[in-house]
Design a protein around this motif. Structure first.
Motif, PDB file in Angstrom:
ATOM      1  N   HIS A  77      10.876-125.189  25.000  1.00 29.78           N
ATOM      2  CA  HIS A  77       9.506-124.789  24.657  1.00 29.78           C
ATOM      3  C   HIS A  77       9.110-125.348  23.286  1.00 29.78           C
ATOM      4  CE1 HIS A  77       8.456-122.128  27.947  1.00 29.78           C
ATOM      5  NE2 HIS A  77       9.624-121.525  27.834  1.00 29.78           N
ATOM      6  N   ASP A  80       8.585-129.115  23.558  1.00 32.77           N
ATOM      7  CA  ASP A  80       7.303-129.395  24.226  1.00 32.77           C
ATOM      8  C   ASP A  80       6.140-129.176  23.269  1.00 32.77           C
ATOM      9  OD1 ASP A  80       8.608-130.011  26.562  1.00 32.77           O
ATOM     10  OD2 ASP A  80       8.211-128.075  27.532  1.00 32.77           O
ATOM     11  N   PHE A  81       6.225-128.107  22.469  1.00 35.87           N
ATOM     12  CA  PHE A  81       5.150-127.833  21.516  1.00 35.87           C
ATOM     13  C   PHE A  81       5.087-128.913  20.442  1.00 35.87           C
ATOM     14  CE2 PHE A  81       3.299-125.572  17.824  1.00 35.87           C
ATOM     15  CZ  PHE A  81       2.063-125.276  18.390  1.00 35.87           C
ATOM     16  N   TRP A  83       5.940-131.964  20.817  1.00 33.03           N
ATOM     17  CA  TRP A  83       5.364-133.141  21.483  1.00 33.03           C
ATOM     18  C   TRP A  83       3.846-132.987  21.582  1.00 33.03           C
ATOM     19  CZ3 TRP A  83       6.564-137.886  22.475  1.00 33.03           C
ATOM     20  CH2 TRP A  83       5.851-138.612  23.412  1.00 33.03           C
ATOM     21  N   THR A  84       3.407-131.774  21.856  1.00 33.29           N
ATOM     22  CA  THR A  84       1.972-131.507  21.938  1.00 33.29           C
ATOM     23  C   THR A  84       1.323-131.690  20.566  1.00 33.29           C
ATOM     24  OG1 THR A  84       2.393-129.892  23.684  1.00 33.29           O
ATOM     25  CG2 THR A  84       0.257-129.790  22.643  1.00 33.29           C
ATOM     26  N   LYS A  87       1.002-135.356  19.838  1.00 35.87           N
ATOM     27  CA  LYS A  87      -0.106-135.968  20.573  1.00 35.87           C
ATOM     28  C   LYS A  87      -1.461-135.525  20.023  1.00 35.87           C
ATOM     29  CE  LYS A  87       0.661-134.772  24.774  1.00 35.87           C
ATOM     30  NZ  LYS A  87       0.779-134.593  26.224  1.00 35.87           N
ATOM     31  N   ALA A  89      -2.842-132.582  20.703  1.00 36.64           N
ATOM     32  CA  ALA A  89      -3.534-131.847  21.768  1.00 36.64           C
ATOM     33  C   ALA A  89      -3.103-130.386  21.797  1.00 36.64           C
ATOM     34  CB  ALA A  89      -3.252-132.511  23.104  1.00 36.64           C
ATOM     35  N   VAL A  90      -3.065-129.753  20.633  1.00 35.04           N
ATOM     36  CA  VAL A  90      -2.626-128.354  20.564  1.00 35.04           C
ATOM     37  C   VAL A  90      -3.754-127.468  21.067  1.00 35.04           C
ATOM     38  CG1 VAL A  90      -1.871-126.515  19.047  1.00 35.04           C
ATOM     39  CG2 VAL A  90      -1.127-128.846  18.622  1.00 35.04           C
ATOM     40  N   THR A  91      -3.431-126.631  22.022  1.00 40.45           N
ATOM     41  CA  THR A  91      -4.400-125.687  22.590  1.00 40.45           C
ATOM     42  C   THR A  91      -3.901-124.269  22.317  1.00 40.45           C
ATOM     43  OG1 THR A  91      -3.285-125.619  24.722  1.00 40.45           O
ATOM     44  CG2 THR A  91      -4.981-127.299  24.448  1.00 40.45           C
ATOM     45  N   ALA A  94      -0.951-123.438  24.501  1.00 44.73           N
ATOM     46  CA  ALA A  94       0.335-123.999  24.069  1.00 44.73           C
ATOM     47  C   ALA A  94       0.925-123.153  22.950  1.00 44.73           C
ATOM     48  CB  ALA A  94       0.161-125.444  23.615  1.00 44.73           C
ATOM     49  N   ARG A  95       0.064-122.729  22.012  1.00 42.77           N
ATOM     50  CA  ARG A  95       0.540-121.856  20.936  1.00 42.77           C
ATOM     51  C   ARG A  95       1.067-120.540  21.509  1.00 42.77           C
ATOM     52  NH1 ARG A  95      -1.109-123.466  15.752  1.00 42.77           N
ATOM     53  NH2 ARG A  95      -2.783-124.989  15.784  1.00 42.77           N
TER      54      ARG A  95
END
Length: 107
Positions: A77, A80-81, A83-84, A87, A89-91, A94-95
């Motif tokens: 997890h 993945d965060f 990586w986000t 990119k 593209a944090v939403t 995702a947080r």
């Protein structure tokens, strides 16, 4: 009369010896059986201890496997965060997933 008394004494000694021999053999047999029972009890107790140790080891091993699996999921997890984040593209979702990940460690 002397030989009659000697014969009677020999008979008394023989009968007494026979009776004492049966009592002594029963006592000896009882002692042997008690020792055998004690050995069996000790063997059963040792076997029970071994089984308890194996069960405890198995429980610990299962616990370690669960903890390691939980930590791997948590690390996934986090990766993945990251990586986000990289990119850009944090939403909020995702947080939220990363914030909820530690609560999954105890399950």
């Amino acid at each position: 009369m002397g030989s009659a008394l000697i014969g009677l004494a020999a008979a008394v000694v023989g009968v007494t010896g026979t009776l004492i021999a049966s009592v002594l053999s029963q006592r000896l047999l009882a002692r042997v059986q008690a020792e055998q029972f004690d050995r069996q009890q000790q063997s059963a107790e040792a076997q029970w201890r071994r089984e308890q140790q194996v069960a405890e080891l198995s429980r610990r091993r299962d616990g370690y496997m669960q903890v390691n699996a939980s930590f791997r999921r948590y690390r996934t997890h986090l990766m993945d965060f990251l990586w986000t984040i990289q990119k850009g593209a944090v939403t909020p979702e995702a947080r939220e997933r990363v914030e909820e990940a530690p609560s999954h460690l105890t399950r």
